[in-house]
Write an enzyme that holds these catalytic residues in place. Structure first.
Site, PDB file in Angstrom:
ATOM      1  N   ILE A  64       6.780   3.167   4.365  1.00  0.00           N
ATOM      2  CA  ILE A  64       5.789   2.177   4.788  1.00  0.00           C
ATOM      3  C   ILE A  64       6.442   0.894   5.274  1.00  0.00           C
ATOM      4  O   ILE A  64       5.751  -0.012   5.747  1.00  0.00           O
ATOM      5  CB  ILE A  64       4.788   1.849   3.661  1.00  0.00           C
ATOM      6  CG1 ILE A  64       5.515   1.391   2.389  1.00  0.00           C
ATOM      7  CG2 ILE A  64       3.898   3.046   3.376  1.00  0.00           C
ATOM      8  CD1 ILE A  64       4.570   0.941   1.275  1.00  0.00           C
ATOM      9  N   GLY A  65       7.762   0.805   5.183  1.00  0.00           N
ATOM     10  CA  GLY A  65       8.421  -0.402   5.675  1.00  0.00           C
ATOM     11  C   GLY A  65       9.919  -0.317   5.511  1.00  0.00           C
ATOM     12  O   GLY A  65      10.437   0.508   4.750  1.00  0.00           O
ATOM     13  N   GLY A  68      16.324  -5.412   6.458  1.00  0.00           N
ATOM     14  CA  GLY A  68      17.751  -5.454   6.718  1.00  0.00           C
ATOM     15  C   GLY A  68      18.577  -4.704   5.701  1.00  0.00           C
ATOM     16  O   GLY A  68      19.620  -4.145   6.042  1.00  0.00           O
ATOM     17  N   VAL A  72      11.129   0.785   2.055  1.00  0.00           N
ATOM     18  CA  VAL A  72      10.018   0.824   1.111  1.00  0.00           C
ATOM     19  C   VAL A  72       9.188   2.075   1.383  1.00  0.00           C
ATOM     20  O   VAL A  72       8.849   2.368   2.534  1.00  0.00           O
ATOM     21  CB  VAL A  72       9.131  -0.432   1.228  1.00  0.00           C
ATOM     22  CG1 VAL A  72       8.021  -0.408   0.184  1.00  0.00           C
ATOM     23  CG2 VAL A  72       9.972  -1.691   1.062  1.00  0.00           C
ATOM     24  N   LYS A  89      10.954   0.518  -3.624  1.00  0.00           N
ATOM     25  CA  LYS A  89      11.916  -0.151  -2.748  1.00  0.00           C
ATOM     26  C   LYS A  89      13.313   0.324  -3.106  1.00  0.00           C
ATOM     27  O   LYS A  89      13.739   0.241  -4.258  1.00  0.00           O
ATOM     28  CB  LYS A  89      11.804  -1.674  -2.893  1.00  0.00           C
ATOM     29  CG  LYS A  89      12.589  -2.452  -1.841  1.00  0.00           C
ATOM     30  CD  LYS A  89      12.220  -3.929  -1.878  1.00  0.00           C
ATOM     31  CE  LYS A  89      12.852  -4.702  -0.735  1.00  0.00           C
ATOM     32  NZ  LYS A  89      12.437  -6.130  -0.732  1.00  0.00           N
ATOM     33  N   ASP A 182      11.094 -17.271   1.760  1.00  0.00           N
ATOM     34  CA  ASP A 182      10.634 -16.488   2.922  1.00  0.00           C
ATOM     35  C   ASP A 182       9.113 -16.377   2.916  1.00  0.00           C
ATOM     36  O   ASP A 182       8.555 -15.308   3.160  1.00  0.00           O
ATOM     37  CB  ASP A 182      11.276 -15.097   2.919  1.00  0.00           C
ATOM     38  CG  ASP A 182      11.221 -14.432   4.302  1.00  0.00           C
ATOM     39  OD1 ASP A 182      11.086 -15.168   5.310  1.00  0.00           O
ATOM     40  OD2 ASP A 182      11.307 -13.190   4.380  1.00  0.00           O
TER      41      ASP A 182
END
Length: 343
Positions: A64-65, A68, A72, A89, A182
Site C-alpha cells: 500500500i506504500g 526511501g 508498507v 512496515k 515531516d
C-alpha cells in the site's frame, strides 16, 4: 539552458552529453520530495511480485506504500488467535545500512512510547527470518486531510476543529520530547468517521533519547530527508531543529486547509531557488492568497488542475468575499506567526 551549457562545457562534447543526461533524468523523475512516504493505495497493475508472503505472523495482502527506506503492506493476522487488518512496515532489502537500520528502529521505538487516539498506534514488531526489522501499526483506511476537507466541503470552522485535533496529537508528541519533522497533509489521514490520524515518524527527532532507551549519534552525517513545501527554514538550512519546526509545518498545513494553496509555489524550482524562496520570501496572507490561481502539481499521468478562487470558495461553502472576511484578522495573524522565518 542550451546556450549556458554550450558555454559552461567549453566544447567538451562528452561532458555536455553527461550533463544533459542528468537534466533529462531530473525532468522525468517527478517531485520525489513531495511524494508521500505512505501513499493511499497503489495504482492498478503495480508489480507486487517482490512482496513477501508473510511478515512475522501477518499474511501480506498487498503493498500500500513505499518510501526511501521502507515498504508498507496491508496484512492480516493469520492465526487462531484473531483476524485483524494491519499495516506492516518493513525496511527494504537494499536499504539495510547501519544508519537506516538505526533510524527504522528509532521510529519503531518512538511509536511504542506514544499512545494517543490521533496517532497511528504500534501493535507489534520484530525481525524477519533474514534479520530485517519490521513493525506493525493500525491500518488507517482514510484520505489525506486536505482532500478530506475539500471532498466533504467543510466550512472554515469545521476545518479549524479538525486542525485543532491534529495539533493535540502534535502537542502530545512534543510533551513526550518527540519532534515529528515531516508534518504534511499526506501524513495525516482522516477516516470515514472524520477522525484524523498522524502517521510516519520515520524522520522524527528525539529531544531526550535516554527516555526511549536509545543510543543516538548526534554527530552522524545523514542526508536531510524532508518535504520542502512543508519544511521550516531551519530544516532547509540544516540547523538545529526543535518543536518550533513542527509549528512551522502546522502553519503550512493550516494555510493549505484555509486557502487551498501552499504558501510558496516551489513546483519546478531547483534546490537553490527553493532555498532562497523559503528563506527570503514572505508568503501572502491567507485572506489575499485565496484570490490567486495556481496550478496544482501533477501526480503521475494525472492532468494538472487549476486552483481558482471559485474552486476554493465552493469547497468551503461560502462566496469569495465572505471567505476573505473569515480569514482576515486573527486567522491571518496566527498563520503568519507560525510561518515566521525565525524559529
Amino acid at each position: 539552458r542550451s546556450a549556458f551549457l554550450e558555454e559552461a562545457c567549453e566544447g567538451d562534447a562528452e561532458l555536455r552529453r553527461e550533463v544533459e543526461a542528468f537534466v533529462a533524468a531530473h525532468a522525468e523523475s517527478g517531485d520525489l520530495m513531495d511524494t508521500p512516504i505512505v501513499e493511499h493505495g497503489i495504482p492498478p497493475g503495480h508489480d507486487n511480485s517482490a512482496a513477501p508472503e508473510y511478515v512475522g505472523p501477518y499474511r501480506v495482502l498487498r503493498k500500500i506504500g513505499e518510501g526511501g527506506m521502507s515498504e508498507v503492506y496491508l496484512a492480516i493476522r493469520d492465526d487462531v488467535e484473531f483476524r485483524k487488518r494491519v499495516a506492516a512496515k518493513l525496511i527494504r532489502h537494499d536499504m539495510d545500512s547501519e544508519d537506516l537500520l538505526r533510524r527504522f528502529r528509532t521510529e519503531r521505538q518512538i511509536l511504542a512510547g506514544l499512545d494517543h487516539p490521533n496517532i497511528a498506534k504500534l501493535l507489534d514488531g520484530g525481525s524477519t527470518d533474514s534479520g530485517l526489522p519490521y513493525f506493525v501499526m493500525d491500518y488507517i483506511d482514510g484520505v489525506p486531510i486536505d482532500r478530506y476537507c475539500d471532498a466533504q466541503r467543510l466550512s472554515i470552522n469545521e476545518r479549524l476543529e479538525l486542525f485543532r485535533t491534529v495539533c493535540s496529537a502534535v502537542q502530545y508528541a512534543h510533551q513526550n520530547l518527540v519532534v515529528h519533522r515531516d508534518i504534511k497533509a499526506s501524513n495525516i489521514l482522516v477516516t470515514s468517521e472524520g477522525v484524523p490520524k498522524l502517521l510516519d515518524f520515520g524522520i522524527a527527532k528525539l529531544l531526550n533519547p535516554e527516555q526511549f532507551a536509545l543510543q543516538v549519534e548526534y554527530t552522524a552525517t545523514w542526508l536531510r530527508p524532508m518535504t520542502p513545501s512543508y519544511a521550516s527554514p531551519e530544516q532547509i538550512e540544516g540547523k538545529m531543529v526543535g518543536t518550533p519546526s513542527d509549528v512551522y509545518s502546522l502553519g503550512v498545513l493550516l494555510y493549505k486547509l484555509l486557502t487551498g494553496h501552499l504558501p510558496y509555489q516551489l513546483h519546478g524550482l531547483n534546490p537553490t531557488d527553493v532555498t532562497r524562496v523559503i528563506l527570503e520570501h514572505e508568503p501572502e496572507k491567507p485572506s489575499t492568497a485565496i484570490s490567486r490561481t495556481d496550478r496544482a502539481p501533477t501526480q503521475g499521468d494525472a492532468p494538472s488542475t487549476a486552483i481558482t478562487p471559485e474552486l476554493v470558495s465552493r469547497a468551503r461553502g461560502v462566496p469569495p468575499p465572505q471567505l476573505r472576511r473569515q480569514l482576515a484578522g486573527d486567522l491571518d495573524n496566527i498563520v503568519m506567526m507560525a510561518l515566521r522565518k525565525e524559529a
